[in-house]
Write a protein that holds these residues in place. Structure first.
Motif, PDB file in Angstrom:
ATOM      1  N   ASP A 142      56.429  11.049  -9.571  1.00  0.00           N
ATOM      2  CA  ASP A 142      56.333  12.156  -8.618  1.00  0.00           C
ATOM      3  C   ASP A 142      57.201  13.330  -9.037  1.00  0.00           C
ATOM      4  OD1 ASP A 142      54.509  10.998  -7.054  1.00  0.00           O
ATOM      5  OD2 ASP A 142      55.897  10.292  -5.509  1.00  0.00           O
ATOM      6  N   VAL A 143      58.406  13.008  -9.547  1.00  0.00           N
ATOM      7  CA  VAL A 143      59.292  14.084  -9.993  1.00  0.00           C
ATOM      8  C   VAL A 143      58.637  14.834 -11.145  1.00  0.00           C
ATOM      9  CG1 VAL A 143      61.513  14.627 -11.031  1.00  0.00           C
ATOM     10  CG2 VAL A 143      61.375  12.935  -9.227  1.00  0.00           C
ATOM     11  N   LEU A 145      55.534  15.102 -11.680  1.00  0.00           N
ATOM     12  CA  LEU A 145      54.407  15.868 -11.153  1.00  0.00           C
ATOM     13  C   LEU A 145      54.859  17.040 -10.295  1.00  0.00           C
ATOM     14  CD1 LEU A 145      51.760  13.177 -10.210  1.00  0.00           C
ATOM     15  CD2 LEU A 145      51.513  14.987 -11.878  1.00  0.00           C
ATOM     16  N   SER A 146      56.145  17.012  -9.872  1.00  0.00           N
ATOM     17  CA  SER A 146      56.589  18.069  -8.966  1.00  0.00           C
ATOM     18  C   SER A 146      56.812  19.376  -9.722  1.00  0.00           C
ATOM     19  CB  SER A 146      57.854  17.669  -8.223  1.00  0.00           C
ATOM     20  OG  SER A 146      58.970  17.825  -9.062  1.00  0.00           O
ATOM     21  N   PHE A 147      56.802  19.317 -11.045  1.00  0.00           N
ATOM     22  CA  PHE A 147      56.844  20.548 -11.827  1.00  0.00           C
ATOM     23  C   PHE A 147      55.447  20.941 -12.214  1.00  0.00           C
ATOM     24  CE2 PHE A 147      61.138  19.165 -13.271  1.00  0.00           C
ATOM     25  CZ  PHE A 147      61.814  20.160 -12.626  1.00  0.00           C
ATOM     26  N   PRO A 148      55.150  22.225 -12.130  1.00  0.00           N
ATOM     27  CA  PRO A 148      53.899  22.653 -12.751  1.00  0.00           C
ATOM     28  C   PRO A 148      53.989  22.304 -14.240  1.00  0.00           C
ATOM     29  CG  PRO A 148      54.838  24.398 -11.418  1.00  0.00           C
ATOM     30  CD  PRO A 148      55.846  23.306 -11.454  1.00  0.00           C
ATOM     31  N   ILE A 150      53.004  23.289 -17.210  1.00  0.00           N
ATOM     32  CA  ILE A 150      53.392  24.160 -18.306  1.00  0.00           C
ATOM     33  C   ILE A 150      54.871  24.520 -18.213  1.00  0.00           C
ATOM     34  CG2 ILE A 150      52.732  26.309 -17.147  1.00  0.00           C
ATOM     35  CD1 ILE A 150      51.684  26.086 -20.617  1.00  0.00           C
ATOM     36  N   LEU A 151      55.389  24.555 -16.972  1.00  0.00           N
ATOM     37  CA  LEU A 151      56.804  24.858 -16.782  1.00  0.00           C
ATOM     38  C   LEU A 151      57.655  23.740 -17.361  1.00  0.00           C
ATOM     39  CD1 LEU A 151      58.216  27.194 -15.441  1.00  0.00           C
ATOM     40  CD2 LEU A 151      58.544  25.768 -13.445  1.00  0.00           C
ATOM     41  N   LEU A 152      57.238  22.497 -17.101  1.00  0.00           N
ATOM     42  CA  LEU A 152      57.925  21.331 -17.650  1.00  0.00           C
ATOM     43  C   LEU A 152      57.914  21.405 -19.171  1.00  0.00           C
ATOM     44  CD1 LEU A 152      59.209  18.589 -16.999  1.00  0.00           C
ATOM     45  CD2 LEU A 152      56.956  17.584 -17.218  1.00  0.00           C
ATOM     46  N   ILE A 154      57.617  24.050 -21.030  1.00  0.00           N
ATOM     47  CA  ILE A 154      58.480  25.131 -21.497  1.00  0.00           C
ATOM     48  C   ILE A 154      59.945  24.702 -21.469  1.00  0.00           C
ATOM     49  CG2 ILE A 154      59.341  27.413 -20.871  1.00  0.00           C
ATOM     50  CD1 ILE A 154      56.513  28.130 -20.037  1.00  0.00           C
ATOM     51  N   LEU A 155      60.314  23.983 -20.382  1.00  0.00           N
ATOM     52  CA  LEU A 155      61.692  23.488 -20.277  1.00  0.00           C
ATOM     53  C   LEU A 155      62.021  22.557 -21.432  1.00  0.00           C
ATOM     54  CD1 LEU A 155      62.518  22.584 -16.579  1.00  0.00           C
ATOM     55  CD2 LEU A 155      63.867  23.925 -18.162  1.00  0.00           C
ATOM     56  N   ILE A 156      61.077  21.656 -21.749  1.00  0.00           N
ATOM     57  CA  ILE A 156      61.337  20.689 -22.809  1.00  0.00           C
ATOM     58  C   ILE A 156      61.470  21.396 -24.151  1.00  0.00           C
ATOM     59  CG2 ILE A 156      60.390  18.720 -24.061  1.00  0.00           C
ATOM     60  CD1 ILE A 156      59.237  17.759 -21.445  1.00  0.00           C
ATOM     61  N   GLY A 158      62.393  24.404 -24.516  1.00  0.00           N
ATOM     62  CA  GLY A 158      63.663  25.106 -24.435  1.00  0.00           C
ATOM     63  C   GLY A 158      64.827  24.204 -24.796  1.00  0.00           C
ATOM     64  N   TYR A 236      47.122  23.488 -24.297  1.00  0.00           N
ATOM     65  CA  TYR A 236      48.500  23.777 -23.927  1.00  0.00           C
ATOM     66  C   TYR A 236      49.409  23.908 -25.139  1.00  0.00           C
ATOM     67  CZ  TYR A 236      47.711  23.535 -18.977  1.00  0.00           C
ATOM     68  OH  TYR A 236      47.280  23.801 -17.715  1.00  0.00           O
ATOM     69  N   LEU A 306      43.297  17.118 -13.966  1.00  0.00           N
ATOM     70  CA  LEU A 306      44.236  18.060 -13.365  1.00  0.00           C
ATOM     71  C   LEU A 306      44.342  19.271 -14.253  1.00  0.00           C
ATOM     72  CD1 LEU A 306      46.973  15.670 -12.084  1.00  0.00           C
ATOM     73  CD2 LEU A 306      45.178  16.776 -10.819  1.00  0.00           C
TER      74      LEU A 306
ATOM     75  N   VAL B  15      63.110  14.375  -4.223  1.00  0.00           N
ATOM     76  CA  VAL B  15      62.436  14.841  -5.431  1.00  0.00           C
ATOM     77  C   VAL B  15      63.096  16.120  -5.942  1.00  0.00           C
ATOM     78  CG1 VAL B  15      60.289  15.877  -6.275  1.00  0.00           C
ATOM     79  CG2 VAL B  15      60.211  13.761  -4.979  1.00  0.00           C
ATOM     80  N   MET B  26      68.990  18.975 -18.732  1.00  0.00           N
ATOM     81  CA  MET B  26      68.189  19.377 -19.888  1.00  0.00           C
ATOM     82  C   MET B  26      68.682  20.687 -20.473  1.00  0.00           C
ATOM     83  SD  MET B  26      64.365  18.359 -18.837  1.00  0.00           S
ATOM     84  CE  MET B  26      63.509  19.370 -19.977  1.00  0.00           C
ATOM     85  N   GLY B 240      49.850  24.948  -7.786  1.00  0.00           N
ATOM     86  CA  GLY B 240      50.935  24.670  -8.711  1.00  0.00           C
ATOM     87  C   GLY B 240      50.542  24.987 -10.137  1.00  0.00           C
ATOM     88  N   MET B 241      49.315  24.548 -10.503  1.00  0.00           N
ATOM     89  CA  MET B 241      48.814  24.815 -11.846  1.00  0.00           C
ATOM     90  C   MET B 241      48.741  26.318 -12.087  1.00  0.00           C
ATOM     91  SD  MET B 241      47.794  21.969 -13.394  1.00  0.00           S
ATOM     92  CE  MET B 241      46.483  22.490 -14.474  1.00  0.00           C
ATOM     93  N   GLY B 244      51.953  27.850 -12.874  1.00  0.00           N
ATOM     94  CA  GLY B 244      52.282  27.577 -14.261  1.00  0.00           C
ATOM     95  C   GLY B 244      51.423  28.393 -15.210  1.00  0.00           C
ATOM     96  N   ILE B 266      64.857  30.941 -20.595  1.00  0.00           N
ATOM     97  CA  ILE B 266      65.055  29.754 -21.434  1.00  0.00           C
ATOM     98  C   ILE B 266      65.390  30.173 -22.862  1.00  0.00           C
ATOM     99  CG2 ILE B 266      63.879  27.818 -22.512  1.00  0.00           C
ATOM    100  CD1 ILE B 266      62.495  27.311 -19.912  1.00  0.00           C
ATOM    101  N   ARG B 269      68.868  31.228 -23.025  1.00  0.00           N
ATOM    102  CA  ARG B 269      69.814  30.254 -22.467  1.00  0.00           C
ATOM    103  C   ARG B 269      70.592  30.801 -21.267  1.00  0.00           C
ATOM    104  NH1 ARG B 269      68.149  26.547 -24.209  1.00  0.00           N
ATOM    105  NH2 ARG B 269      67.585  26.192 -26.363  1.00  0.00           N
ATOM    106  N   PHE B 285      56.231  24.201  -4.939  1.00  0.00           N
ATOM    107  CA  PHE B 285      55.220  23.231  -5.325  1.00  0.00           C
ATOM    108  C   PHE B 285      55.238  22.024  -4.381  1.00  0.00           C
ATOM    109  CE2 PHE B 285      53.508  20.180  -8.565  1.00  0.00           C
ATOM    110  CZ  PHE B 285      52.310  20.830  -8.745  1.00  0.00           C
ATOM    111  N   VAL B 286      56.459  21.507  -4.091  1.00  0.00           N
ATOM    112  CA  VAL B 286      56.601  20.351  -3.207  1.00  0.00           C
ATOM    113  C   VAL B 286      56.083  20.686  -1.808  1.00  0.00           C
ATOM    114  CG1 VAL B 286      58.307  18.922  -2.027  1.00  0.00           C
ATOM    115  CG2 VAL B 286      58.468  19.272  -4.484  1.00  0.00           C
TER     116      VAL B 286
END
Lengths: 306, 306
Positions: A142-143, A145-148, A150-152, A154-156, A158, A236, A306, B15, B26, B240-241, B244, B266, B269, B285-286
């Motif tokens: 769920d966590v 999935l709680s990020f859109p 593409i944002l997740l 981008i964070l990774i 980053g 993506y 999705l 969450v 991260m 949400g999509m 993103g 990002i 930094r 989103f939540v």
């Protein structure tokens, strides 16, 4: 001749009586026949095979280099010599697309395999054990999935730093929850079957039951998700490359080619148009095949995209 | 019902907490130092350690997180390291653009997607159905950033009907909205079609027809309502999509929105800005997911909350 028994679809290696033709068929043959009956799926499969052939063999047949600049040939429009024109450094666009196909398709497949290797065991464990383990896993999902998505991603990127492989890893992160959810659902419905109970009675351990009895019966959704997600992953991953969170310029990756070509959109439209067309055709073929596989493997299977 | 809402709210808070910890660790574990980047760019040689000390970057991570969390609960998300403006201000000055884009796209996607899906199901296996299904497969396979560039090439550069980039008048919104809504539109159309086709086979539809109700009345009063549930779920997830996907669209059309803000933060930094923006986006989103779940209650009174 055995008595007429119809096995539930998805039972691996079992056979069934086909009343209409009286032909003894295996499950695999039935699925393939169903698949080939669908023209769109066959079309998708043909495109994929042709494309794989082109990106494996094609680069050897092209007389041009994908990265070496040749300034005399800058911005040649599509012609007999350069079928898709040349870019701002005089490189042949078709050659670059063929080389780039190796990169983009590999990245897509790599990222879905990665997502599958993490997501499927999570889904199996969550579905099979249930209880506290299952709850914990699903909250983790769920966590995610709680990020859109593409944002997740981008964070990774980053966190790991921009590179082509890190972009693929980042894209894997949002196929993990999709695999986990679907596999958990399928596991829950398979778990109640008598043969699982029987296996437990004869003393099989949890790992053996999951591996030998559950996994083969949840393969159908995994195969479908795998095919459908390769297309998504290619989009993506090239999107991340496009915004600068991926490989570096001389690399002929499709998203990168698009992002350098966009500056010349007004007059040299071919530089940005064809790499994008390559992405569209690849993903379209994957989706056509994936839809066909879903209908053939199990019409009742409802996998949400999705 | 109340108990269900309370529990869902608690889970949502959990969450959000988990995702804030995840984002925090991260971004801090990532290689790259914001202070070094800042001074490197401005070309000034200053005492780096003094700046780090002032920003609290020398403290242990749990201490930094605790400070961030306690302040966040009071509505203070700190200042952007780069611009020195409050994160809240930076985020909310960009948010309207992204929201306008996302909401307009969602509305367009829902209206066109549902109408196309309904038409496709009502006249199943007709020409309309084929056209809708064919275009929606193209739609879900579309690389958003390429579609944006192609629309720009055709309508802005060649035909000159619409402005190329920027985001001030309604004319600027047309192309980005179409670009961003395509994928959602296509998936809503596909889902609407399959969901409505399934409901149309139910017994109560036959009953309604048998008692002599007009076809359109059966369709809109009885069938449509029940086929809406999966569509609403996906429409909710799509928001949400869209938030993103707005990242890519904002890049293509040079729109100053939240997506670009996060990507830039990002890449430079800018820790507080990343944490704050992601926290806001995740909260949104939540909340949307919660609203979607609650809306089932009105759509299908059979659903029991336990």
């Amino acid at each position: 001749m055995a008595t007429e028994v119809s096995y539930p679809s998805g039972t691996r290696g079992k056979s069934e009586w086909s009343l209409s033709t009286k032909v003894y068929t295996t499950e695999r043959q039935r699925v393939l026949r169903q698949l080939f009956r669908r023209r769109t799926a066959v079309l998708g499969l043909c495109i994929i095979v042709l494309e794989l052939l082109a990106i494996v063999v094609g680069p050897f047949l092209m007389p041009y280099d994908p990265t070496n600049p040749s300034m005399a040939d800058r911005f040649q429009p599509p012609s007999r010599k350069h079928a898709l024109g040349t870019d701002e450094l005089g490189r042949d666009v078709l050659t670059r697309i063929l080389h780039g196909g190796r990169i983009s398709v590999t990245a897509g497949i790599f990222s879905v395999i990665l997502g599958m290797l993490v997501g499927v065991p999570l889904g199996l464990a969550a579905g099979y054990f249930g209880g506290r383990i299952g709850e914990t896993i699903m909250r983790f999902i769920d966590v995610l999935l709680s990020f859109p998505g593409i944002l997740l991603a981008i964070l990774i990127v980053g966190t790991l730093g921009p590179s082509m492989w890190n972009a693929a890893i980042a894209v894997a992160a949002f196929s993990v929850p999709i695999f986990a959810r679907v596999v958990r659902g399928a596991t829950l419905s398979v778990k109640g079957n008598d043969y699982v109970e029987a296996a437990r009675c004869v003393g099989c351990g949890d790992v053996r039951i999951i591996y030998r009895h559950i996994l083969p019966n949840v393969l159908a959704p995994i195969v479908v998700l795998f095919t459908l997600n390769i297309g998504v992953a290619i989009i993506y991953a090239s999107g991340l490359n496009f915004v600068g969170l991926g490989g570096k310029p001389p690399m002929p990756e499709w998203g990168l080619m698009l992002s350098s070509g966009r500056s010349y959109l007004r007059h040299e439209w071919w530089v940005a148009t064809f790499p994008g067309l390559a992405i569209l055709i690849t993903v379209l073929a994957m989706n056509l095949l994936g839809d066909g596989l879903r209908d053939a493997l199990d019409p009742r299977l409802r996998i949400q995209r999705l | 019902m109340t108990a269900y809402i309370v529990r869902r709210l608690l889970v949502s808070v959990l969450v959000l907490f988990a995702s804030s910890v995840a984002v925090f660790s991260m971004i801090h574990l990532a290689p790259g130092d914001p202070v070094e980047m800042l001074t490197f760019e401005s070309g000034q040689i200053t005492d780096l350690d003094a700046i780090r000390e002032r920003l609290g970057l020398n403290d242990p991570l749990p201490v930094q997180y605790f400070r961030f969390a306690t302040r966040a609960l009071r509505g203070d998300l700190g200042h952007s390291i780069r611009s020195n403006r409050p994160v809240t201000e930076e985020f909310f000055s960009r948010l309207p653009n992204t929201l306008k884009l996302a909401v307009a796209s969602l509305i367009l996607a829902i209206i066109v997607g549902m109408l196309a899906g309904i038409a496709s199901a009502v006249w199943a296996n007709s020409l309309i159905d084929y056209v809708v299904m064919f275009s929606s497969v193209f739609g879900i396979s579309m690389p958003v950033f390429w579609l944006g560039l192609m629309l720009m090439l055709l309508f802005s550069l060649r035909l000159g009907w619409l402005p190329v980039s920027g985001f001030s008048t309604w004319k600027h919104m047309i192309l980005p909205t179409i670009t961003l809504s395509t994928i959602s539109m296509a998936s809503i159309a596909r889902l609407m079609r399959s969901s409505l086709l399934e409901v149309l086979q139910e017994d109560y539809i036959r009953t309604a027809k048998a008692k002599g109700l007009a076809y359109w009345s059966v369709l809109f009063r009885h069938a449509l309502r029940n086929s809406l549930i999966p569509v609403v779920t996906v429409a909710g997830l799509q928001l949400g999509m869209l938030l993103g996907g707005a990242v890519l669209t904002e890049m293509v059309f040079a729109i100053p929105g939240v997506g670009r803000l996060v990507v830039d933060a990002i890449l430079t930094r800018d820790f507080p800005l990343v944490q704050g923006s992601v926290l806001f986006l995740a909260t949104g989103f939540v909340l949307v997911n919660l609203l979607v779940d609650l809306s089932y209650f009105y759509l299908d009174p059979r659903i029991q909350y336990t």
